[in-house]
Design an enzyme around this catalytic site. Structure first.
Site, PDB file in Angstrom:
ATOM      1  N   ARG A  11       0.847  -1.192   0.000  1.00 53.39           N
ATOM      2  CA  ARG A  11       0.000   0.000   0.000  1.00 53.39           C
ATOM      3  C   ARG A  11       0.884   1.244   0.000  1.00 53.39           C
ATOM      4  O   ARG A  11       0.417   2.356   0.178  1.00 53.39           O
ATOM      5  CB  ARG A  11      -0.916   0.012   1.227  1.00 53.39           C
ATOM      6  N   GLY A  14       5.129   5.074  -2.648  1.00 50.12           N
ATOM      7  CA  GLY A  14       6.533   5.292  -3.017  1.00 50.12           C
ATOM      8  C   GLY A  14       7.123   4.062  -3.690  1.00 50.12           C
ATOM      9  O   GLY A  14       7.847   4.156  -4.672  1.00 50.12           O
ATOM     10  N   LYS A  15       6.792   2.866  -3.146  1.00 51.96           N
ATOM     11  CA  LYS A  15       7.317   1.622  -3.727  1.00 51.96           C
ATOM     12  C   LYS A  15       6.747   1.398  -5.132  1.00 51.96           C
ATOM     13  O   LYS A  15       7.436   0.939  -6.024  1.00 51.96           O
ATOM     14  CB  LYS A  15       6.924   0.419  -2.854  1.00 51.96           C
ATOM     15  N   ASP A  75      10.322  -7.955   0.518  1.00 55.82           N
ATOM     16  CA  ASP A  75      10.524  -7.862   1.958  1.00 55.82           C
ATOM     17  C   ASP A  75      11.957  -7.409   2.177  1.00 55.82           C
ATOM     18  O   ASP A  75      12.864  -7.857   1.469  1.00 55.82           O
ATOM     19  CB  ASP A  75      10.277  -9.208   2.646  1.00 55.82           C
ATOM     20  N   SER A  76      12.151  -6.506   3.124  1.00 56.54           N
ATOM     21  CA  SER A  76      13.475  -5.915   3.276  1.00 56.54           C
ATOM     22  C   SER A  76      13.756  -5.601   4.730  1.00 56.54           C
ATOM     23  O   SER A  76      12.851  -5.608   5.575  1.00 56.54           O
ATOM     24  CB  SER A  76      13.556  -4.624   2.449  1.00 56.54           C
ATOM     25  N   GLY A 159      12.664   4.983   7.518  1.00 58.50           N
ATOM     26  CA  GLY A 159      13.303   3.905   8.274  1.00 58.50           C
ATOM     27  C   GLY A 159      14.660   4.309   8.828  1.00 58.50           C
ATOM     28  O   GLY A 159      14.817   5.366   9.453  1.00 58.50           O
ATOM     29  N   TYR A 160      15.648   3.454   8.580  1.00 54.90           N
ATOM     30  CA  TYR A 160      16.991   3.638   9.143  1.00 54.90           C
ATOM     31  C   TYR A 160      17.889   4.511   8.255  1.00 54.90           C
ATOM     32  O   TYR A 160      19.090   4.609   8.518  1.00 54.90           O
ATOM     33  CB  TYR A 160      17.644   2.267   9.363  1.00 54.90           C
ATOM     34  N   LYS A 181      19.352   7.457  -4.235  1.00 54.30           N
ATOM     35  CA  LYS A 181      19.175   6.266  -3.397  1.00 54.30           C
ATOM     36  C   LYS A 181      18.741   5.066  -4.254  1.00 54.30           C
ATOM     37  O   LYS A 181      19.318   3.982  -4.135  1.00 54.30           O
ATOM     38  CB  LYS A 181      18.157   6.533  -2.278  1.00 54.30           C
ATOM     39  N   HIS A 186      19.296  -1.478  -2.075  1.00 58.42           N
ATOM     40  CA  HIS A 186      18.966  -2.903  -2.074  1.00 58.42           C
ATOM     41  C   HIS A 186      17.655  -3.141  -2.837  1.00 58.42           C
ATOM     42  O   HIS A 186      17.543  -4.072  -3.608  1.00 58.42           O
ATOM     43  CB  HIS A 186      18.840  -3.387  -0.625  1.00 58.42           C
TER      44      HIS A 186
HETATM   45  P1  IMP Z   1       9.352  -3.590   4.457  1.00 62.57           P
HETATM   46  O1  IMP Z   1      10.111  -4.513   3.551  1.00 62.57           O
HETATM   47  O2  IMP Z   1       8.718  -2.480   3.678  1.00 62.57           O
HETATM   48  O3  IMP Z   1       8.443  -4.317   5.370  1.00 62.57           O
HETATM   49  O4  IMP Z   1      10.442  -2.836   5.349  1.00 62.57           O
HETATM   50  C1  IMP Z   1      10.907  -3.360   6.551  1.00 62.57           C
HETATM   51  C2  IMP Z   1      11.616  -2.318   7.375  1.00 62.57           C
HETATM   52  O5  IMP Z   1      13.020  -2.348   7.078  1.00 62.57           O
HETATM   53  C3  IMP Z   1      11.192  -0.871   7.165  1.00 62.57           C
HETATM   54  O6  IMP Z   1      10.103  -0.540   7.963  1.00 62.57           O
HETATM   55  C4  IMP Z   1      12.448  -0.125   7.613  1.00 62.57           C
HETATM   56  O7  IMP Z   1      12.486  -0.030   9.020  1.00 62.57           O
HETATM   57  C5  IMP Z   1      13.568  -1.056   7.140  1.00 62.57           C
HETATM   58  N1  IMP Z   1      13.984  -0.690   5.775  1.00 62.57           N
HETATM   59  C6  IMP Z   1      13.805  -1.406   4.644  1.00 62.57           C
HETATM   60  N2  IMP Z   1      14.325  -0.759   3.583  1.00 62.57           N
HETATM   61  C7  IMP Z   1      14.817   0.397   4.060  1.00 62.57           C
HETATM   62  C8  IMP Z   1      15.449   1.503   3.433  1.00 62.57           C
HETATM   63  O8  IMP Z   1      15.629   1.588   2.208  1.00 62.57           O
HETATM   64  N3  IMP Z   1      15.822   2.506   4.250  1.00 62.57           N
HETATM   65  C9  IMP Z   1      15.630   2.491   5.587  1.00 62.57           C
HETATM   66  N4  IMP Z   1      15.012   1.510   6.232  1.00 62.57           N
HETATM   67  C10 IMP Z   1      14.609   0.450   5.465  1.00 62.57           C
END
Ligand code: IMP
Length: 206
Positions: A11, A14-15, A75-76, A159-160, A181, A186
Protein backbone atom coordinates in the site's frame (compact mmCIF):
# COMPACT_ATOMS: atom_id res chain seq x y z
CA UNK A 1 -1.62 -5.26 -27.37
CA UNK A 2 -3.70 -4.92 -24.18
CA UNK A 3 -1.80 -4.11 -21.00
CA UNK A 4 -1.30 -6.96 -18.49
CA UNK A 5 -2.32 -6.07 -14.94
CA UNK A 6 0.27 -6.95 -12.28
CA UNK A 7 -0.39 -6.39 -8.57
CA UNK A 8 2.40 -4.98 -6.43
CA UNK A 9 1.63 -6.29 -2.93
CA UNK A 10 2.04 -3.01 -1.08
CA UNK A 11 0.00 0.00 0.00
CA UNK A 12 3.16 2.15 -0.13
CA UNK A 13 2.78 4.54 -3.10
CA UNK A 14 6.53 5.29 -3.02
CA UNK A 15 7.32 1.62 -3.73
CA UNK A 16 4.82 1.53 -6.61
CA UNK A 17 6.37 4.67 -8.18
CA UNK A 18 9.86 3.19 -7.76
CA UNK A 19 8.90 -0.04 -9.48
CA UNK A 20 7.18 1.89 -12.30
CA UNK A 21 10.39 3.89 -12.88
CA UNK A 22 12.36 0.63 -13.09
CA UNK A 23 9.87 -0.95 -15.52
CA UNK A 24 10.21 2.20 -17.65
CA UNK A 25 13.97 1.62 -17.78
CA UNK A 26 13.38 -1.74 -19.54
CA UNK A 27 10.62 -0.31 -21.78
CA UNK A 28 8.02 -2.82 -20.67
CA UNK A 29 5.12 -0.40 -21.10
CA UNK A 30 2.55 -3.16 -21.60
CA UNK A 31 2.56 -3.89 -17.85
CA UNK A 32 -0.15 -2.08 -15.89
CA UNK A 33 1.18 -2.08 -12.32
CA UNK A 34 -1.45 -1.62 -9.60
CA UNK A 35 -1.05 -1.45 -5.83
CA UNK A 36 -3.21 -2.97 -3.10
CA UNK A 37 -5.24 0.25 -2.93
CA UNK A 38 -7.17 -1.27 -5.86
CA UNK A 39 -8.14 -4.21 -3.61
CA UNK A 40 -9.43 -2.61 -0.39
CA UNK A 41 -11.12 -5.86 0.63
CA UNK A 42 -7.77 -7.70 0.92
CA UNK A 43 -6.37 -7.98 4.44
CA UNK A 44 -2.66 -7.34 5.05
CA UNK A 45 -0.69 -10.57 4.80
CA UNK A 46 0.92 -11.49 8.10
CA UNK A 47 4.71 -11.80 7.74
CA UNK A 48 5.14 -15.14 9.50
CA UNK A 49 8.22 -16.31 7.55
CA UNK A 50 11.66 -16.63 9.11
CA UNK A 51 13.58 -15.08 6.21
CA UNK A 52 13.14 -12.18 3.78
CA UNK A 53 12.66 -14.76 1.00
CA UNK A 54 9.89 -16.62 2.85
CA UNK A 55 8.05 -13.38 3.65
CA UNK A 56 8.31 -12.03 0.09
CA UNK A 57 7.04 -15.33 -1.37
CA UNK A 58 4.27 -15.55 1.24
CA UNK A 59 2.97 -12.08 0.31
CA UNK A 60 3.25 -12.59 -3.47
CA UNK A 61 1.61 -16.06 -3.36
CA UNK A 62 -1.26 -14.86 -1.15
CA UNK A 63 -2.02 -11.77 -3.23
CA UNK A 64 -1.77 -13.79 -6.46
CA UNK A 65 -4.21 -16.43 -5.22
CA UNK A 66 -6.64 -13.83 -3.82
CA UNK A 67 -6.67 -11.54 -6.88
CA UNK A 68 -6.08 -14.16 -9.59
CA UNK A 69 -3.46 -11.80 -11.04
CA UNK A 70 0.33 -12.03 -11.38
CA UNK A 71 1.76 -10.47 -8.20
CA UNK A 72 5.03 -9.00 -6.97
CA UNK A 73 6.00 -8.53 -3.32
CA UNK A 74 9.16 -7.54 -1.55
CA UNK A 75 10.52 -7.86 1.96
CA UNK A 76 13.48 -5.92 3.28
CA UNK A 77 15.38 -4.93 6.39
CA UNK A 78 18.62 -3.89 8.02
CA UNK A 79 21.17 -6.50 9.16
CA UNK A 80 23.87 -5.28 11.56
CA UNK A 81 27.09 -7.33 11.89
CA UNK A 82 27.67 -6.49 15.59
CA UNK A 83 24.10 -7.63 16.37
CA UNK A 84 24.48 -10.96 14.54
CA UNK A 85 22.28 -9.77 11.68
CA UNK A 86 19.53 -8.15 13.74
CA UNK A 87 17.10 -6.44 13.38
CA UNK A 88 16.74 -8.35 10.05
CA UNK A 89 13.13 -9.39 9.37
CA UNK A 90 12.08 -7.52 12.52
CA UNK A 91 13.39 -4.15 11.23
CA UNK A 92 9.99 -2.43 11.04
CA UNK A 93 9.11 -3.34 14.64
CA UNK A 94 12.55 -3.46 16.32
CA UNK A 95 11.56 -1.04 19.10
CA UNK A 96 8.32 -2.92 19.72
CA UNK A 97 6.03 -0.53 17.84
CA UNK A 98 5.53 -1.28 14.13
CA UNK A 99 6.84 1.52 11.89
CA UNK A 100 8.16 3.84 14.63
CA UNK A 101 11.31 4.92 12.74
CA UNK A 102 12.59 7.25 15.45
CA UNK A 103 12.29 4.64 18.23
CA UNK A 104 13.87 1.97 16.00
CA UNK A 105 16.86 4.23 15.28
CA UNK A 106 17.27 5.09 18.98
CA UNK A 107 17.29 1.41 19.91
CA UNK A 108 19.99 0.60 17.33
CA UNK A 109 22.16 3.55 18.42
CA UNK A 110 21.87 2.47 22.04
CA UNK A 111 22.78 -1.13 21.22
CA UNK A 112 25.83 -0.01 19.23
CA UNK A 113 26.88 2.69 21.73
CA UNK A 114 30.22 1.08 22.64
CA UNK A 115 30.99 -0.35 19.19
CA UNK A 116 33.88 1.42 17.39
CA UNK A 117 33.53 2.81 13.84
CA UNK A 118 35.40 -0.06 12.14
CA UNK A 119 33.01 -2.63 13.68
CA UNK A 120 29.77 -0.89 12.71
CA UNK A 121 29.33 -2.76 9.41
CA UNK A 122 25.77 -3.46 8.24
CA UNK A 123 23.76 -4.12 5.11
CA UNK A 124 20.24 -3.68 3.85
CA UNK A 125 18.70 -6.69 2.09
CA UNK A 126 15.65 -6.72 -0.16
CA UNK A 127 14.12 -9.85 -1.68
CA UNK A 128 11.49 -9.46 -4.41
CA UNK A 129 9.21 -12.31 -5.43
CA UNK A 130 7.01 -12.62 -8.53
CA UNK A 131 4.25 -15.24 -8.69
CA UNK A 132 1.99 -16.10 -11.66
CA UNK A 133 -1.48 -17.69 -11.38
CA UNK A 134 -0.11 -20.85 -13.09
CA UNK A 135 2.27 -21.29 -10.10
CA UNK A 136 5.47 -20.17 -11.79
CA UNK A 137 7.69 -18.03 -9.56
CA UNK A 138 10.94 -16.13 -9.54
CA UNK A 139 12.83 -14.23 -6.82
CA UNK A 140 15.74 -11.76 -6.71
CA UNK A 141 17.86 -10.37 -3.87
CA UNK A 142 19.54 -6.96 -3.65
CA UNK A 143 22.09 -5.92 -1.01
CA UNK A 144 23.49 -2.53 -0.01
CA UNK A 145 26.61 -2.61 2.21
CA UNK A 146 27.43 0.20 4.59
CA UNK A 147 28.08 1.42 8.12
CA UNK A 148 25.89 2.51 11.03
CA UNK A 149 26.62 6.14 12.00
CA UNK A 150 26.78 7.34 15.60
CA UNK A 151 23.99 9.89 15.11
CA UNK A 152 21.19 10.51 12.57
CA UNK A 153 22.08 12.66 9.54
CA UNK A 154 19.69 13.98 6.83
CA UNK A 155 15.91 14.24 6.43
CA UNK A 156 15.10 12.28 3.26
CA UNK A 157 13.94 8.70 2.95
CA UNK A 158 12.45 6.59 5.73
CA UNK A 159 13.30 3.90 8.27
CA UNK A 160 16.99 3.64 9.14
CA UNK A 161 18.17 5.93 6.30
CA UNK A 162 19.51 8.70 8.63
CA UNK A 163 21.95 6.32 10.41
CA UNK A 164 23.10 4.29 7.37
CA UNK A 165 26.07 5.37 5.26
CA UNK A 166 26.58 3.27 2.12
CA UNK A 167 30.15 2.05 1.50
CA UNK A 168 31.97 4.55 -0.71
CA UNK A 169 29.58 7.39 0.13
CA UNK A 170 30.38 10.39 2.31
CA UNK A 171 26.67 10.89 3.03
CA UNK A 172 23.94 8.96 4.85
CA UNK A 173 21.06 7.53 2.78
CA UNK A 174 18.84 10.28 4.22
CA UNK A 175 21.16 12.92 2.72
CA UNK A 176 20.69 11.52 -0.82
CA UNK A 177 17.74 12.34 -3.07
CA UNK A 178 15.31 9.58 -4.12
CA UNK A 179 16.98 8.94 -7.50
CA UNK A 180 20.46 8.74 -5.98
CA UNK A 181 19.18 6.27 -3.40
CA UNK A 182 17.26 4.18 -6.01
CA UNK A 183 20.40 3.85 -8.13
CA UNK A 184 22.30 2.04 -5.35
CA UNK A 185 19.65 0.73 -2.97
CA UNK A 186 18.97 -2.90 -2.07
CA UNK A 187 15.38 -2.43 -3.33
CA UNK A 188 16.53 -0.84 -6.59
CA UNK A 189 18.98 -3.72 -7.20
CA UNK A 190 16.42 -6.40 -6.41
CA UNK A 191 13.70 -4.79 -8.57
CA UNK A 192 16.14 -4.18 -11.44
CA UNK A 193 17.11 -7.86 -11.32
CA UNK A 194 13.53 -9.15 -11.29
CA UNK A 195 11.90 -6.65 -13.70
CA UNK A 196 13.22 -8.20 -16.96
CA UNK A 197 12.20 -11.67 -15.70
CA UNK A 198 8.70 -10.41 -14.89
CA UNK A 199 8.43 -8.97 -18.39
CA UNK A 200 9.79 -12.17 -19.98
CA UNK A 201 7.43 -14.43 -17.99
CA UNK A 202 4.47 -12.25 -18.99
CA UNK A 203 5.70 -12.10 -22.59
CA UNK A 204 5.60 -8.30 -22.54
CA UNK A 205 9.28 -7.39 -23.03
CA UNK A 206 9.38 -4.26 -25.22
P1 IMP B 1 9.35 -3.59 4.46
O1 IMP B 1 10.11 -4.51 3.55
O2 IMP B 1 8.72 -2.48 3.68
O3 IMP B 1 8.44 -4.32 5.37
O4 IMP B 1 10.44 -2.84 5.35
C1 IMP B 1 10.91 -3.36 6.55
C2 IMP B 1 11.62 -2.32 7.37
O5 IMP B 1 13.02 -2.35 7.08
C3 IMP B 1 11.19 -0.87 7.16
O6 IMP B 1 10.10 -0.54 7.96
C4 IMP B 1 12.45 -0.12 7.61
O7 IMP B 1 12.49 -0.03 9.02
C5 IMP B 1 13.57 -1.06 7.14
N1 IMP B 1 13.98 -0.69 5.78
C6 IMP B 1 13.80 -1.41 4.64
N2 IMP B 1 14.32 -0.76 3.58
C7 IMP B 1 14.82 0.40 4.06
C8 IMP B 1 15.45 1.50 3.43
O8 IMP B 1 15.63 1.59 2.21
N3 IMP B 1 15.82 2.51 4.25
C9 IMP B 1 15.63 2.49 5.59
N4 IMP B 1 15.01 1.51 6.23
C10 IMP B 1 14.61 0.45 5.46
Amino acid sequence: MSRQQVVLATRNLGKIEEFRRILDEIHSDSIDLVGLEHFPELEDVEETGETFLENALLKARTVCSETGLPSIADDSGLCIDALDGSPGIFSARWSGVHGNDRANIEKVLKELYSIPAQERGAHFTCVSAFVMPDGSETTAEGILQGLILTEPMGDHGFGYDPIFRPLGSALSLAQLNAREKDSMSHRGKSLRAIAPRVAAMLGTLG
